[in-house]
Write a protein that holds these residues in place. Structure first.
Motif, PDB file in Angstrom:
ATOM      1  N   MET A 462     -23.825  25.607  24.514  1.00 61.05           N
ATOM      2  CA  MET A 462     -24.812  26.565  24.013  1.00 61.05           C
ATOM      3  C   MET A 462     -26.068  25.782  23.639  1.00 61.05           C
ATOM      4  O   MET A 462     -26.056  24.957  22.715  1.00 61.05           O
ATOM      5  CB  MET A 462     -24.268  27.299  22.794  1.00 61.05           C
ATOM      6  CG  MET A 462     -25.152  28.430  22.335  1.00 61.05           C
ATOM      7  SD  MET A 462     -24.834  29.973  23.206  1.00 61.05           S
ATOM      8  CE  MET A 462     -23.381  30.571  22.358  1.00 61.05           C
ATOM      9  N   TRP A 466     -28.354  28.229  18.065  1.00 64.30           N
ATOM     10  CA  TRP A 466     -27.800  29.582  18.165  1.00 64.30           C
ATOM     11  C   TRP A 466     -27.573  30.201  16.792  1.00 64.30           C
ATOM     12  O   TRP A 466     -27.742  31.408  16.613  1.00 64.30           O
ATOM     13  CB  TRP A 466     -26.494  29.555  18.963  1.00 64.30           C
ATOM     14  CG  TRP A 466     -25.340  28.941  18.235  1.00 64.30           C
ATOM     15  CD1 TRP A 466     -24.958  27.638  18.263  1.00 64.30           C
ATOM     16  CD2 TRP A 466     -24.432  29.607  17.358  1.00 64.30           C
ATOM     17  NE1 TRP A 466     -23.870  27.428  17.459  1.00 64.30           N
ATOM     18  CE2 TRP A 466     -23.525  28.635  16.891  1.00 64.30           C
ATOM     19  CE3 TRP A 466     -24.292  30.908  16.924  1.00 64.30           C
ATOM     20  CZ2 TRP A 466     -22.497  28.928  16.008  1.00 64.30           C
ATOM     21  CZ3 TRP A 466     -23.266  31.203  16.046  1.00 64.30           C
ATOM     22  CH2 TRP A 466     -22.377  30.221  15.593  1.00 64.30           C
ATOM     23  N   ARG A 467     -27.176  29.404  15.809  1.00 62.58           N
ATOM     24  CA  ARG A 467     -26.889  29.959  14.476  1.00 62.58           C
ATOM     25  C   ARG A 467     -28.142  30.544  13.850  1.00 62.58           C
ATOM     26  O   ARG A 467     -28.132  31.662  13.327  1.00 62.58           O
ATOM     27  CB  ARG A 467     -26.303  28.869  13.587  1.00 62.58           C
ATOM     28  CG  ARG A 467     -25.946  29.349  12.185  1.00 62.58           C
ATOM     29  CD  ARG A 467     -25.172  28.271  11.455  1.00 62.58           C
ATOM     30  NE  ARG A 467     -23.875  28.059  12.083  1.00 62.58           N
ATOM     31  CZ  ARG A 467     -23.136  26.957  11.920  1.00 62.58           C
ATOM     32  NH1 ARG A 467     -23.571  25.978  11.165  1.00 62.58           N
ATOM     33  NH2 ARG A 467     -21.975  26.847  12.518  1.00 62.58           N
ATOM     34  N   VAL A 470     -29.138  33.831  15.895  1.00 60.39           N
ATOM     35  CA  VAL A 470     -28.416  35.079  15.623  1.00 60.39           C
ATOM     36  C   VAL A 470     -28.726  35.597  14.223  1.00 60.39           C
ATOM     37  O   VAL A 470     -28.759  36.815  14.005  1.00 60.39           O
ATOM     38  CB  VAL A 470     -26.886  34.897  15.814  1.00 60.39           C
ATOM     39  CG1 VAL A 470     -26.566  34.585  17.253  1.00 60.39           C
ATOM     40  CG2 VAL A 470     -26.321  33.828  14.901  1.00 60.39           C
ATOM     41  N   LEU A 534     -21.950  35.126  24.256  1.00 60.72           N
ATOM     42  CA  LEU A 534     -21.166  34.772  23.076  1.00 60.72           C
ATOM     43  C   LEU A 534     -19.668  34.904  23.328  1.00 60.72           C
ATOM     44  O   LEU A 534     -18.866  34.198  22.708  1.00 60.72           O
ATOM     45  CB  LEU A 534     -21.576  35.646  21.887  1.00 60.72           C
ATOM     46  CG  LEU A 534     -22.990  35.435  21.343  1.00 60.72           C
ATOM     47  CD1 LEU A 534     -23.311  36.474  20.277  1.00 60.72           C
ATOM     48  CD2 LEU A 534     -23.155  34.029  20.778  1.00 60.72           C
ATOM     49  N   ARG A 535     -19.265  35.796  24.254  1.00 58.40           N
ATOM     50  CA  ARG A 535     -17.840  36.005  24.496  1.00 58.40           C
ATOM     51  C   ARG A 535     -17.172  34.794  25.127  1.00 58.40           C
ATOM     52  O   ARG A 535     -15.945  34.689  25.102  1.00 58.40           O
ATOM     53  CB  ARG A 535     -17.636  37.246  25.377  1.00 58.40           C
ATOM     54  CG  ARG A 535     -17.848  38.536  24.629  1.00 58.40           C
ATOM     55  CD  ARG A 535     -17.290  39.727  25.379  1.00 58.40           C
ATOM     56  NE  ARG A 535     -17.554  40.972  24.667  1.00 58.40           N
ATOM     57  CZ  ARG A 535     -16.854  41.412  23.648  1.00 58.40           C
ATOM     58  NH1 ARG A 535     -15.842  40.700  23.198  1.00 58.40           N
ATOM     59  NH2 ARG A 535     -17.156  42.559  23.058  1.00 58.40           N
ATOM     60  N   HIS A 537     -17.386  31.980  23.913  1.00 66.52           N
ATOM     61  CA  HIS A 537     -17.122  31.081  22.787  1.00 66.52           C
ATOM     62  C   HIS A 537     -16.207  31.801  21.797  1.00 66.52           C
ATOM     63  O   HIS A 537     -16.676  32.661  21.030  1.00 66.52           O
ATOM     64  CB  HIS A 537     -18.424  30.669  22.109  1.00 66.52           C
ATOM     65  CG  HIS A 537     -19.373  29.954  23.017  1.00 66.52           C
ATOM     66  ND1 HIS A 537     -19.537  28.591  22.991  1.00 66.52           N
ATOM     67  CD2 HIS A 537     -20.183  30.412  24.005  1.00 66.52           C
ATOM     68  CE1 HIS A 537     -20.421  28.239  23.902  1.00 66.52           C
ATOM     69  NE2 HIS A 537     -20.826  29.325  24.531  1.00 66.52           N
ATOM     70  N   LYS A 540     -17.237  32.433  18.245  1.00 65.07           N
ATOM     71  CA  LYS A 540     -18.354  33.338  17.999  1.00 65.07           C
ATOM     72  C   LYS A 540     -17.963  34.790  18.288  1.00 65.07           C
ATOM     73  O   LYS A 540     -18.822  35.625  18.602  1.00 65.07           O
ATOM     74  CB  LYS A 540     -19.554  32.920  18.848  1.00 65.07           C
ATOM     75  CG  LYS A 540     -20.020  31.494  18.545  1.00 65.07           C
ATOM     76  CD  LYS A 540     -21.071  31.020  19.510  1.00 65.07           C
ATOM     77  CE  LYS A 540     -21.512  29.614  19.185  1.00 65.07           C
ATOM     78  NZ  LYS A 540     -20.429  28.622  19.222  1.00 65.07           N
ATOM     79  N   GLN A 543     -19.767  37.335  16.017  1.00 68.58           N
ATOM     80  CA  GLN A 543     -21.142  37.634  16.420  1.00 68.58           C
ATOM     81  C   GLN A 543     -21.173  38.530  17.656  1.00 68.58           C
ATOM     82  O   GLN A 543     -21.985  39.450  17.753  1.00 68.58           O
ATOM     83  CB  GLN A 543     -21.904  36.334  16.706  1.00 68.58           C
ATOM     84  CG  GLN A 543     -22.232  35.530  15.463  1.00 68.58           C
ATOM     85  CD  GLN A 543     -21.139  34.541  15.107  1.00 68.58           C
ATOM     86  OE1 GLN A 543     -20.018  34.670  15.581  1.00 68.58           O
ATOM     87  NE2 GLN A 543     -21.470  33.566  14.279  1.00 68.58           N
ATOM     88  N   ALA A 544     -20.267  38.257  18.609  1.00 72.36           N
ATOM     89  CA  ALA A 544     -20.217  39.086  19.822  1.00 72.36           C
ATOM     90  C   ALA A 544     -19.891  40.539  19.469  1.00 72.36           C
ATOM     91  O   ALA A 544     -20.480  41.478  20.004  1.00 72.36           O
ATOM     92  CB  ALA A 544     -19.190  38.519  20.799  1.00 72.36           C
ATOM     93  N   THR A 612     -22.404  35.702  10.551  1.00 69.73           N
ATOM     94  CA  THR A 612     -23.679  36.311  10.940  1.00 69.73           C
ATOM     95  C   THR A 612     -24.171  37.227   9.836  1.00 69.73           C
ATOM     96  O   THR A 612     -23.390  37.964   9.236  1.00 69.73           O
ATOM     97  CB  THR A 612     -23.497  37.141  12.223  1.00 69.73           C
ATOM     98  OG1 THR A 612     -22.927  36.321  13.221  1.00 69.73           O
ATOM     99  CG2 THR A 612     -24.824  37.672  12.712  1.00 69.73           C
TER     100      THR A 612
END
Length: 731
Positions: A462, A466-467, A470, A534-535, A537, A540, A543-544, A612
């Motif tokens: 990634m 990303w953190r 999101v 995201l799926r 990972h 995550k 988040q997804a 998130t």
């Protein structure tokens, strides 16, 4: 840009005369000696007009055909065509200084694409690559299409637009080239020659950088050779890593190279230029291969195999609808079909068809329904080809529905995909020669020397923060900053384009002026891509799930986007709370970002860094902070014990449900403030026990309560809420 030194001999006068007559007969040039008064686009205009000079692709194609008919070899380079043919015709025979002056006006117009090419490459190959780009042949088994009108495609081509004296004597202005690149709003077309000569040319590298830096990566269109070698992309990436504008690039005129290097140093610097050039070039090349024809896709898969990028290979193959077809079941049905086709007509009536599917395991109702779907012409029976076509389409539709719900990251899943791709190659015309290559790789992977056959693949890398992305995205969606959310996702998705189910060409920049419906459509599309990314990972998944719900909500609003009262997921105008509104005030959004930092710090302190900041958690933290600020103001700026209790109440109040559900109305024990159903204290006045491990445990294993006990107050954004009496009065 500048011609290369070549050893090709000058053309005989008879050959030049033959070419000239052919060009005149085809109306590709004007004979200015015969018709000196004929109106034309003048080249004596100011240099600032040069960037707006475009020539049609139809002219380039016809010009190349005339050269071929005159007997010029296929490998005749662009440098030879310009210096030995075009320049001789324009300057010597027609007494002009620029090809622009002698081309009929019907072939001239404002350019939409800028052409980047190395003059050492074959001129005919370059033109053929351009023609196939804008007028591709129909797919196999499809009826031929009428040829495209290539007169409507205008390109900025250096040897047409720039006067010859600038190539031969005077320097070429870098500012003029920069203006030409940015004038072409559809981007640049980069011709990849078989020898990769463009990677050693200073002008080519500079033009690629200008495109990526001033436009965007999606505007750099890569045109690979038509007879692409499967190993060429790997060679391209290997040589691209070694590119250095100042050390190993060449320019016919050394002063041009010095001028370009000085321009780069004074604008962005060589280091940043190389980063943009290499990163943008690699993304654009991979995207072209990934979303190109079957040969290009195979070359991309080979690139991933050679680089042991198995996770990306899994992402790529799982996104191919062609591999979703259940070939085993289809073959079984076809065999039964042949048995029931006793008369050899190739068709079955409804009774026979229902019997065939019944043997294959379908119910009578399902078989009758399938017959009606397959029998689109309303005849008495259906043929096997009709059924095969319907089967493939239905399987793809089913795959599309399941794709968003789950992904297979097992090594065994990758092996099945490779088997399916190998089978697809054997059935595709012209791809049979690639079968041994992929068979070799299947055998290597099956041996277990590269991967654990019982294990799982690591998620694709990634790129980007990303953190932070999101969190900011959740905040922008909460405050209905839709354009800001789109812009944020646009940058992040481009960084991770190789793991997406969509080409970078579809990840377009948000429009400056867009309707509400256009914004919602783009927002939903980007959220959908983010969820699929995201799926891959497992860490995550939360988040997804969160952004998947958001995507569904915005999708449901598209049909009612024109109603101002139905433009948000909650169905009531704006989502901003009073606290969020206050945070938006101030110059340049300073207080808005302070608010975001406070809220995100509170959420992460309570629920852990991986949580998130969903809408419910924003409401929970905002309500707690708002109550604290109100209590602080009521004390005249003097904090009391109740304020400290409020701070600790927020930290200790543990939710009995998924943190993403807090404040969404789905938590059965939700408090009025939006928190979970537990009070900060038990009935005896003591703090309740923490129920097992919690996402908020820090790296030392301390729970949230232990962290807070050490602090003895709530720290958010580096600010102590119990020790800063005037925080509620910030102006």
């Amino acid at each position: 840009m500048a011609p290369c030194v070549t050893g090709a001999p000058a053309l005989e006068g008879s050959v030049l005369a033959k070419i000239r007559q052919a060009l005149l007969a085809a109306n590709l040039i004007r004979d200015t000696k015969v018709n000196p008064d004929e109106p034309a686009c003048e080249c004596g205009s100011p240099e600032k007009e040069i960037p707006s000079r475009g020539v049609s692709l139809a002219w380039l194609k016809s010009f190349s055909e005339c050269l071929r008919l005159a007997g010029l070899p296929k490998d005749y380079t662009t440098a030879n065509v310009v210096t030995k043919v075009l320049q001789s015709l324009v300057r010597s025979a027609l007494k002009k200084n620029c090809a622009w002056e002698v081309i009929p006006a019907e072939h001239l117009g404002p350019p939409e694409h800028y052409l980047i090419h190395a003059w050492q490459g074959s001129f005919q190959d370059m033109v053929n690559q351009l023609v196939i780009k804008f007028d591709p042949p129909p797919p196999p088994n499809h009826p031929p299409q009428p040829p495209a009108t290539l007169k409507g495609f205008f390109l900025w081509v250096d040897f047409v637009s720039v006067p010859f004296n600038e190539f031969l004597g005077h320097h070429i202005d870098t500012a003029m080239i920069k203006q030409a690149v940015t004038t072409c709003q559809k981007g640049a077309l980069l011709i990849i020659d078989k020898g990769l000569a463009f990677l050693n040319r200073t002008w080519c590298l500079f033009e690629i950088f200008l495109t990526v830096y001033n436009l965007e990566v999606s505007k750099l269109h890569i045109l690979f050779p038509l007879d692409l070698d499967i190993q060429l992309p790997r060679q391209l990436e290997s040589q691209l890593r070694a590119v250095d504008l100042s050390l190993n690039s060449e320019c016919t005129k050394p002063e041009d190279k010095l001028r370009i290097i000085a321009d780069v140093k004074h604008s962005v610097g060589l280091k940043r230029m190389h980063e943009s050039l290499k990163g943008g070039m690699e993304k654009a090349a991979r995207a072209t291969l990934r979303w190109g024809n079957m040969m290009q896709l195979s070359a991309y898969c080979a690139l991933l195999l050679e680089g042991h990028e198995f996770s990306l290979l899994n992402c790529t193959l799982s996104s191919l609808p062609e591999l979703a077809v259940d070939e085993k079941m289809l073959n079984e049905i076809k065999e039964i079909f042949m048995v029931y086709d006793s008369d050899g007509s190739g068709e079955l009536d409804k009774v026979e068809f229902v019997a065939v599917l019944g043997v294959a395991g379908f119910s009578e109702a399902e078989a009758n329904d399938i017959f009606d779907q397959v029998n689109t012409d309303g005849g008495d029976g259906v043929g096997i080809e009709e059924f095969e076509s319907w089967w493939a389409e239905s399987q793809k539709t089913l795959w599309q529905g399941q794709r968003r719900q789950t992904v297979d990251t097992t090594v065994e899943g990758l092996m099945k995909l490779l088997d399916g791709y190998h089978l697809l190659l054997t059935r595709t015309g012209g791809m049979e020669e690639l079968s041994p290559y992929f068979q070799t790789w299947r055998d290597r992977l099956r041996s277990g020397s590269l991967l654990d056959l019982q294990g799982k693949l690591s998620p694709p890398t990634m790129r980007g923060d990303w953190r932070s992305t999101v969190d900011q995205l959740a905040w922008k969606l909460h405050n209905e900053d839709h354009k800001g959310a789109i812009k944020l996702m646009h940058t992040f998705l481009l960084e991770n384009a190789d793991a997406l189910d969509s080409s970078i060409g579809s990840i377009v920049s948000p429009k400056a002026e867009a309707s509400r419906k256009e914004i919602l459509i783009q927002l939903h599309a980007y959220l959908d891509l983010l969820v699929l990314l995201l799926r891959w990972h497992p860490s995550k998944a939360g988040q997804a799930k969160h952004f998947g719900r958001a995507a569904d909500q915005y999708k449901s609003l598209i049909s009612t986007a024109d109603d101002p009262l139905l433009g948000s997921p909650r169905g009531k105008g704006k989502l901003k709370s009073n606290f969020a509104k206050n945070g938006q005030k101030g110059k340049k959004g300073q207080k808005s970002w302070l608010t975001f930092d406070l809220i995100s710090s509170m959420v992460h302190l309570k629920y852990g860094e991986d949580q998130t900041i969903s809408q419910g958690l924003i409401q929970e933290a905002g309500s707690a902070l708002g109550r604290w600020m109100a209590a602080n103001r009521s004390k005249g700026g003097k904090p009391g014990r109740d304020v400290g209790d409020m701070s600790r109440d927020y930290l200790y109040n543990m939710s009995s449900t998924d943190p993403d559900e807090i404040g969404s109305g789905r938590s059965p024990g939700a408090r009025r403030a939006g928190a979970g159903g537990h009070s900060s204290k038990d009935t005896d006045g003591k703090l309740p026990p923490v129920r097992g491990s919690y996402p908020g445990s820090d790296k030392n294993g301390d729970t949230i309560r232990e962290q807070a006990s050490r602090r003895n107050n709530l720290m958010v954004g580096g600010v102590s809420m119990t020790r800063l009496p005037n925080v509620g009065r910030v102006r």
